[in-house]
Design an enzyme around this catalytic site. Structure first.
Site, mmCIF file in Angstrom:
data_model
loop_
_atom_site.group_PDB
_atom_site.id
_atom_site.type_symbol
_atom_site.label_atom_id
_atom_site.label_comp_id
_atom_site.label_asym_id
_atom_site.label_seq_id
_atom_site.Cartn_x
_atom_site.Cartn_y
_atom_site.Cartn_z
ATOM 1 N N ASP A 188 -18.398 -33.853 -20.871
ATOM 2 C CA ASP A 188 -17.334 -33.533 -19.919
ATOM 3 C C ASP A 188 -16.725 -34.886 -19.539
ATOM 4 O O ASP A 188 -16.938 -35.884 -20.242
ATOM 5 C CB ASP A 188 -17.920 -32.773 -18.710
ATOM 6 C CG ASP A 188 -16.868 -32.028 -17.916
ATOM 7 O OD1 ASP A 188 -16.510 -30.897 -18.283
ATOM 8 O OD2 ASP A 188 -16.384 -32.576 -16.898
ATOM 9 N N GLY B 201 -22.182 -22.956 -16.663
ATOM 10 C CA GLY B 201 -22.974 -24.001 -16.018
ATOM 11 C C GLY B 201 -22.159 -25.279 -15.963
ATOM 12 O O GLY B 201 -21.143 -25.414 -16.654
ATOM 13 N N LYS B 202 -22.568 -26.182 -15.125
ATOM 14 C CA LYS B 202 -21.940 -27.512 -15.125
ATOM 15 C C LYS B 202 -22.906 -28.478 -14.495
ATOM 16 O O LYS B 202 -23.720 -28.107 -13.646
ATOM 17 C CB LYS B 202 -20.629 -27.489 -14.332
ATOM 18 C CG LYS B 202 -19.757 -28.721 -14.483
ATOM 19 C CD LYS B 202 -19.143 -28.865 -15.863
ATOM 20 C CE LYS B 202 -17.757 -28.366 -15.940
ATOM 21 N NZ LYS B 202 -17.041 -28.456 -17.162
ATOM 22 N N GLY B 203 -22.831 -29.723 -14.952
ATOM 23 C CA GLY B 203 -23.675 -30.763 -14.371
ATOM 24 C C GLY B 203 -22.838 -31.974 -14.044
ATOM 25 O O GLY B 203 -21.725 -32.144 -14.551
#
Ligand code: GLU
Length: 420
Positions: A149, A108-110
């Site tokens: 991140d 996942g990444k946001g």
């Protein structure tokens, strides 16, 4: 939707890499399609009261590539260039990274499109809490576990933890990783990514027969990953001669003192003007002769233009997606650069995030020595697995790392079958 994603240069790059790997693995069409496209793409608008009383609307994204192997895992990025295509590409890479490392997570990444450098801590807190609130129904310890991140820190994670826990009416540390240790974050998580980069660079030097005490390095990026890569490599006895960040690039033949540089950055906001080094052009920095070149900033900085001119022995990809597919082909054909591909090289962060999640679920904590030694064991296993795979299959490290990750996911998809 597919065309929209493919039009984004970063997603286009991740998809191109995937297609190459799928051909290499001879994945059948059905599994190939299921592996390639993200499961959920979530975009929310985030109205925030700024310090001057204005209301500004930001956009935040979360992409969950796959939920087939467990909750999705990956960072939340604050940067002006964030968009859904980039986030989807980063989520896809997280997927292969978790699978390569044997972690029971999907990718996942946001990201929130904003410039944290121009925002006060209060504004950042309001933005972070609003995002956590808006996506709270799509995340959770068994669904999606975020982490820091680019542009986010343990403080942002603490705000997400607090917002989510308040909503649940109980303390839920396992909803987020990379949080402060006093909130049950893991010892060793802050330095984990940089530590892993330095550890793997040392393993690669060893394979090439270059003594670590004689090795030199150049690092692009002095954020959380770059700064800990610099300090761990220096602790190992390597000389880090060049460092850059958004403010400029610096060089010292005798090596840069990481502690002094960290203090300078805390005071001035960047590496430029560091008194104990000379200024150098940031693009030229990447082309300097060194044993280890570490791109630790953003995507697509090693391109078809600079790849033929690189003078490093090892390219240690601390950033996600720093090398374009054209540059990959050039590096492969050159044959004189030992590539540590991103999904292995920067996997230290997500691996210790996994340890953090496990510790939280057990309500138990390990000390830093135990965490870092478990991390090194896992990284070394993946490193050796990659080298024996590429030797057997006679393929590049990039293709090998992605193939090991994609194959794991494809097998899970095949075995679970297609519903209904
Ligand atoms: N943002 C980091 C990465 O790209 C860490 C993700 C995590 O710890 O979940 O790998």
């Amino acid at each position: 939707m597919k065309a929209d994603l493919l039009n984004d240069p970063v997603f286009g790059m991740a998809a191109e890499q995937f297609d190459r790997v799928a051909d290499f693995l001879e994945l059948d069409e059905q599994v190939r399609e299921r592996c390639k496209w993200p499961k959920r793409l979530i975009t929310v608008s985030l109205p925030v009261t700024m310090d001057d009383g204005r209301t500004e609307v930001f956009f935040g994204h979360r992409v969950q590539h796959h939920l087939s192997r467990g909750p999705v895992k990956g960072g939340l990025r604050f940067h002006p260039s964030v968009n859904i295509g980039e986030v989807a590409a980063l989520a896809m890479w997280m997927n292969w990274k978790c699978a390569l490392m044997g972690l029971p997570f999907g990718g996942g990444k946001g990201g929130i499109t904003c410039d944290p450098r121009t925002m006060s801590p209060r504004e950042q807190e309001r933005l972070t809490r609003r995002f956590a609130q808006e996506i709270s129904q799509f995340i959770g310890p068994e669904v999606d576990v975020m982490a820091p991140d680019v542009g986010t820190t343990s403080q942002h994670m603490a705000w997400i933890l607090d917002t989510y826990s308040t909503r649940e009416g109980r303390f839920v540390p396992e909803v987020i990783t990379g949080k402060p240790v006093q909130l049950q974050g893991s010892e060793g998580r802050t330095q984990a990514t940089g530590h892993g980069v330095a550890f793997l660079a040392a393993r690669a030097l060893n394979k090439l027969g270059i003594p670590i005490s004689k090795a030199t390095a150049v690092v692009q990026g002095f954020g959380n990953v770059g700064s800990y890569a610099v300090s761990t490599m220096t602790d190992y006895g390597m000389k880090v001669q060049g460092v850059s960040d958004i403010t400029g690039a610096i060089w010292n033949d005798d090596g840069i003192d990481p502690k002094a540089l960290r203090e300078h950055v805390a005071k001035t906001g960047g590496v430029a003007g560091f008194p104990d080094a000379d200024a150098i052009d940031p693009d030229a920095l990447l082309l300097q002769k060194c044993d280890v070149l570490v791109p630790a900033a953003l995507e697509r900085v090693i391109t078809k233009d600079n790849a033929p001119k690189l003078k490093c022995r090892i390219l240690a990809e601390a950033a996600n997606g720093p090398t374009t597919p054209e540059a990959d082909t050039i590096i492969e054909n050159r044959g004189d650069i030992f590539l540590l591909p991103d999904i292995l090289c920067n996997a230290g962060g997500v691996t210790v995030s996994y340890f953090e999640w496990v510790q939280n679920l057990q309500r138990f904590s390990w000390d830093k020595k135990e965490v870092l030694s478990k991390l090194e064991t896992k990284l070394n296993e993946a490193f050796e697995r990659l080298l024996s795979f590429t030797k057997k299959k006679k393929c590049s490290h990039r293709l090998g790392a992605l193939a090991l990750g994609v194959d794991t996911v494809a097998n899970v998809k095949k075995t679970r079958g297609l519903f209904p």
